[in-house]
Design a protein around this motif. Structure first.
Motif, short mmCIF file in Angstrom:
data_model
loop_
_atom_site.label_atom_id
_atom_site.label_comp_id
_atom_site.label_asym_id
_atom_site.label_seq_id
_atom_site.Cartn_x
_atom_site.Cartn_y
_atom_site.Cartn_z
N PRO A 332 0.80 -1.23 0.00
CA PRO A 332 0.00 0.00 0.00
C PRO A 332 0.83 1.28 0.00
CG PRO A 332 -0.99 -1.61 1.46
CD PRO A 332 0.32 -2.20 1.00
N ASP A 333 1.96 1.28 0.71
CA ASP A 333 2.79 2.49 0.72
C ASP A 333 3.44 2.74 -0.64
OD1 ASP A 333 4.27 0.15 1.28
OD2 ASP A 333 5.95 1.34 1.98
N ASP A 334 3.69 1.67 -1.41
CA ASP A 334 4.21 1.84 -2.77
C ASP A 334 3.17 2.51 -3.66
OD1 ASP A 334 6.69 0.50 -2.27
OD2 ASP A 334 5.64 -1.42 -2.43
N VAL A 335 1.93 2.05 -3.53
CA VAL A 335 0.84 2.62 -4.34
C VAL A 335 0.66 4.09 -4.01
CG1 VAL A 335 -1.61 2.46 -4.92
CG2 VAL A 335 -0.30 0.37 -4.47
N ARG A 336 0.67 4.41 -2.71
CA ARG A 336 0.52 5.81 -2.30
C ARG A 336 1.70 6.65 -2.79
NH1 ARG A 336 -1.33 3.28 2.48
NH2 ARG A 336 0.76 3.46 3.39
N GLY A 337 2.89 6.06 -2.73
CA GLY A 337 4.08 6.80 -3.15
C GLY A 337 4.03 7.19 -4.62
N LEU A 338 3.55 6.28 -5.47
CA LEU A 338 3.46 6.60 -6.90
C LEU A 338 2.32 7.59 -7.15
CD1 LEU A 338 4.79 5.93 -9.63
CD2 LEU A 338 2.97 4.25 -9.98
N ALA A 339 1.23 7.43 -6.41
CA ALA A 339 0.09 8.35 -6.58
C ALA A 339 0.47 9.78 -6.19
CB ALA A 339 -1.09 7.86 -5.75
N ASP A 340 1.33 9.91 -5.17
CA ASP A 340 1.70 11.24 -4.66
C ASP A 340 2.96 11.80 -5.31
OD1 ASP A 340 -0.46 11.00 -2.96
OD2 ASP A 340 0.73 10.30 -1.25
N PHE A 341 3.57 11.04 -6.21
CA PHE A 341 4.81 11.51 -6.85
C PHE A 341 4.52 12.79 -7.61
CE2 PHE A 341 8.50 11.55 -9.58
CZ PHE A 341 9.48 10.94 -8.81
N PRO A 342 5.32 13.83 -7.40
CA PRO A 342 4.99 15.14 -8.00
C PRO A 342 5.04 15.13 -9.52
CG PRO A 342 7.19 15.15 -6.99
CD PRO A 342 6.54 13.88 -6.57
N GLY A 343 4.15 15.91 -10.12
CA GLY A 343 4.12 16.03 -11.56
C GLY A 343 2.74 15.73 -12.12
N LYS A 344 2.50 16.19 -13.34
CA LYS A 344 1.22 15.96 -14.01
C LYS A 344 1.42 14.92 -15.10
CE LYS A 344 -2.57 18.34 -16.37
NZ LYS A 344 -3.07 19.65 -16.89
N TYR A 345 0.61 13.85 -15.05
CA TYR A 345 0.78 12.74 -15.99
C TYR A 345 -0.60 12.26 -16.46
CZ TYR A 345 5.36 12.79 -13.84
OH TYR A 345 6.58 13.18 -13.36
N THR A 346 -0.62 11.74 -17.69
CA THR A 346 -1.86 11.20 -18.22
C THR A 346 -2.31 9.99 -17.42
OG1 THR A 346 -1.06 11.85 -20.41
CG2 THR A 346 -2.99 10.40 -20.34
N ALA A 347 -1.35 9.16 -16.99
CA ALA A 347 -1.66 7.98 -16.19
C ALA A 347 -0.44 7.60 -15.37
CB ALA A 347 -2.08 6.81 -17.09
N ARG A 348 -0.69 6.93 -14.26
CA ARG A 348 0.38 6.40 -13.41
C ARG A 348 0.21 4.88 -13.35
NH1 ARG A 348 2.10 10.83 -9.47
NH2 ARG A 348 1.17 12.71 -10.40
N LEU A 349 1.30 4.18 -13.62
CA LEU A 349 1.21 2.73 -13.74
C LEU A 349 2.22 2.02 -12.84
CD1 LEU A 349 0.84 3.98 -16.93
CD2 LEU A 349 0.22 1.60 -17.24
N LEU A 350 1.72 0.99 -12.15
CA LEU A 350 2.56 0.06 -11.41
C LEU A 350 2.83 -1.12 -12.35
CD1 LEU A 350 0.23 0.13 -8.34
CD2 LEU A 350 2.53 1.09 -8.28
N LEU A 351 4.07 -1.30 -12.77
CA LEU A 351 4.41 -2.34 -13.74
C LEU A 351 5.05 -3.52 -13.01
CD1 LEU A 351 5.77 -0.15 -16.66
CD2 LEU A 351 3.45 -0.99 -16.25
N LEU A 352 4.34 -4.64 -13.02
CA LEU A 352 4.71 -5.81 -12.20
C LEU A 352 5.34 -6.90 -13.05
CD1 LEU A 352 2.64 -4.20 -10.49
CD2 LEU A 352 1.73 -6.39 -9.71
N ARG A 353 6.18 -7.70 -12.41
CA ARG A 353 6.75 -8.86 -13.08
C ARG A 353 5.73 -9.99 -13.18
NH1 ARG A 353 8.24 -13.70 -11.89
NH2 ARG A 353 7.69 -13.39 -9.73
N GLY A 354 4.95 -10.18 -12.13
CA GLY A 354 4.03 -11.31 -12.05
C GLY A 354 2.59 -10.90 -12.26
#
Length: 594
Positions: A332-354
């Motif tokens: 959950p803290d990883d998800v929050r960290g990417l969501a709160d990462f500064p900047g304006k983006y069309t989409a934010r993606l968590l790219l997983l191996r599995g």
């Protein structure tokens, strides 16, 4: 920063050390900032800290390291020693808590000195898997797969030992409330697990749920630790997680040592698979017509700008993604960290191996996706390929070699899965023999990706010399039986001739393969010779243990003269040395028109 200390600095004069240092540097530079230190003066100028890493070669003579080298090794957060000889396996006192990378042992499993250049790249991947925070965590989530009838007490004992070892584990009788859909919860937890511990008890193979769990793990690339309980054998119809079990235990009580061995085996397999996420990260940066800006190198966060209308005289709106690569499941803290990462983006993606855990499918924040699928999609979108007018297929040749280490077994599994999934995703056909080690992996991928088209997706060949019960091949695609031909060797040859003559075959990829044995021609050799008679190009995957690696090394020694394909020397060297199986499959299947 990774500081790579040259062997001459630490008085390592072993033959081949400079080559390993060079190939290690080349591999590291593809992923992370790397600084070579070629002399003691360069070492003295370095100001390193806890976030830095040092790689060095153990001295091959009884000498002390320089004060500058000792200071550097004490100041970095990680220090990784390389042992070029048996006598230099013990690192200097300043770094004696870390086990050395044993070059002698590595080469003994890969055809000797002629493959010494592979050692540097293999070591680089091992280092990266340990220092990148999003690749792997110290706490693993382990799924315990077992048959209740004779494995319940054993799984309970393991579970209790794992709790003591502070690992997260999931057992099907521990966390499920009465009235819940047990299998639904099991599969959800399975997709959230880092690895599976499969308890191969005498009755395990009779459980359809255990079989289903293993097939889910195989098709999703979840590593499986095979724990053999007793001396029974697994039938060929049951999915074999590897060539041989990773751990043998006796019926009865489970010791703490056995639990620790299981966790250690799981960690090794997870680490080996997780490092492939770096290949997806590197491959992303090579896609045409996109711009990739590294935003956080340690956390593998990139901004991906998909360039629209390059060469157009008028501005067009472009899409920018913020992506983060994970070798393990995001918390959950990883998800929050990417969501709160500064900047304006069309989409934010968590790219997983599995696989994508259910917990990430319903949330409204960053989008979770498989890293390989994301990069494949960008490649296909930015460089679309003309669809072939007729059905095309690839022969997958190979097997687990005798004495294959758990690490190499996992590499072979990952390589087969990478090629199989891309062939299937692109509408191709896989031709393969009924060897029990590759069959479950290929079939599981076909059922996942081409469930309504398995007949066209798979052409499975078997010899009636060895197979009499065809029920084991139900829903295995188009199953083609080949008559007996007067003995084992003759029957195998006839089956291989029929398989290589398949009308859809446009190439052969060789992965692993049993080594030369007295009086027996290795299957890879024979299938490769048959493919060349048909002018089918042969792809030799050389970075994993087995006969294909040996053959590739022989060609490399001769500068790829009379190569088994029309590829350049550089392209064949990439096939021989790269561990980026997904990238190899994507690139070279395109060359075959798939």
């Amino acid at each position: 920063m990774i500081y790579l200390i040259a062997p001459s600095v630490t008085k390592c004069n072993a033959e081949g050390a400079s080559l390993i240092c060079t190939t290690c540097e080349q591999a590291l530079r593809r992923y992370v900032p790397t600084s070579p230190l070629d002399n003691d003066a360069a070492v003295r100028l370095v100001t390193a800290g806890a976030n830095d890493t040092a790689i060095f070669f153990n001295p091959t003579t009884e000498v002390n390291l320089s004060n500058a080298a000792i200071k550097l090794l004490r100041s970095v957060g990680h220090a990784f020693p390389i042992a070029m000889t048996v006598s230099s396996r013990r690192p200097p006192d300043v770094a004696n808590m870390r086990q050395s990378f044993d070059v002698t042992e590595y080469l003994a499993l890969r055809g000797g000195e002629r493959n010494i250049d592979l050692a540097g790249a293999a070591f680089a991947r091992e280092v990266l898997s340990m220092i990148q925070p999003s690749l792997m965590r110290s706490r693993l989530s382990l799924f315990l797969s077992h048959r209740r009838a004779d494995g319940e007490s054993l799984a309970r004992a393991f579970w209790e030992k794992l709790l003591v070892l502070s690992q997260n584990s999931f057992r099907d009788l521990a966390d499920i409330l009465i009235g819940e859909s047990a299998q639904e919860v099991l599969e959800s937890r399975l997709r959230q697990s880092d690895a599976v511990l499969f308890f191969d008890t005498r009755l395990a193979y009779t459980s359809e749920w255990v079989e289903r769990e293993l097939r889910i793990a195989l098709r999703n690339g979840i590593p499986i630790v095979w724990i053999k309980v007793g001396t029974h054998g697994l039938p060929n119809s049951f999915p074999h997680p590897a060539a041989t079990p990773h751990l043998f235990i006796q019926d009865g009580a489970v010791t703490s040592d056995e639990a620790e061995q299981a966790v250690s085996a799981a960690a090794d397999l997870v680490r080996e698979s997780a490092v492939q996420i770096l290949d997806a990260d590197a491959r992303l940066k090579e896609v045409e017509n996109i711009d990739v800006e590294i935003r956080d190198p340690n956390k593998l966060i990139n901004a991906v700008r998909i360039v629209c209308g390059k060469g157009m005289p008028y501005p067009l709106e472009c899409t920018t993604h913020l992506v983060q690569f994970f070798g393990t499941h995001p918390r959950p803290d990883d998800v929050r960290g990417l969501a709160d990462f500064p900047g304006k983006y069309t989409a934010r993606l968590l790219l997983l191996r599995g696989p994508i855990p259910d917990t990430l499918k319903s949330q409204t924040g960053p989008i979770a996706a498989r890293a390989e699928d994301y990069v494949d999609c960008l490649e296909d979108y930015m460089s679309p390929q003309h669809k072939a007018s007729k059905q095309r297929g690839v022969i997958i040749s190979g097997a687990f070699p005798d004495g294959c280490t758990p690490k190499d077994q996992q590499d072979i599994i990952d390589a087969v899965r990478a090629f199989a999934q891309r062939i299937l995703q692109r509408g191709g056909t896989i031709m393969f023999g009924a060897h029990p080690t590759f069959v479950p992996l290929i079939v599981a991928s076909a059922r996942q990706l081409r469930s309504n088209d398995v007949e066209n997706a798979l052409h499975l060949y078997y010899s009636k010399e060895f197979v009499s019960d065809l029920a084991q091949y139900n829903n295995h695609g188009t199953v083609i039986g080949v008559p007996k031909a007067g003995g084992r060797n003759a029957s195998l040859t006839l089956m291989r001739e029929r398989m290589v003559a398949d009308e859809f075959a446009v190439g052969l990829v060789a992965i692993g393969g049993r080594l030369v044995r007295p009086g027996i021609v290795p299957g890879v050799d024979e299938e490769m010779a048959l493919a060349r008679k048909r002018n089918l190009p042969v792809l030799l995957i050389g970075s994993v243990q087995g006969r294909a690696s040996e053959i590739a090394a022989e060609f490399a020694v001769n500068n790829w003269e009379n190569a088994p394909n029309s590829f350049t020397r550089e392209e064949n060297e990439r096939l021989r040395t790269s561990g980026d199986f997904a990238g190899l499959a994507s690139t070279f299947l395109r060359r075959l028109g798939i």
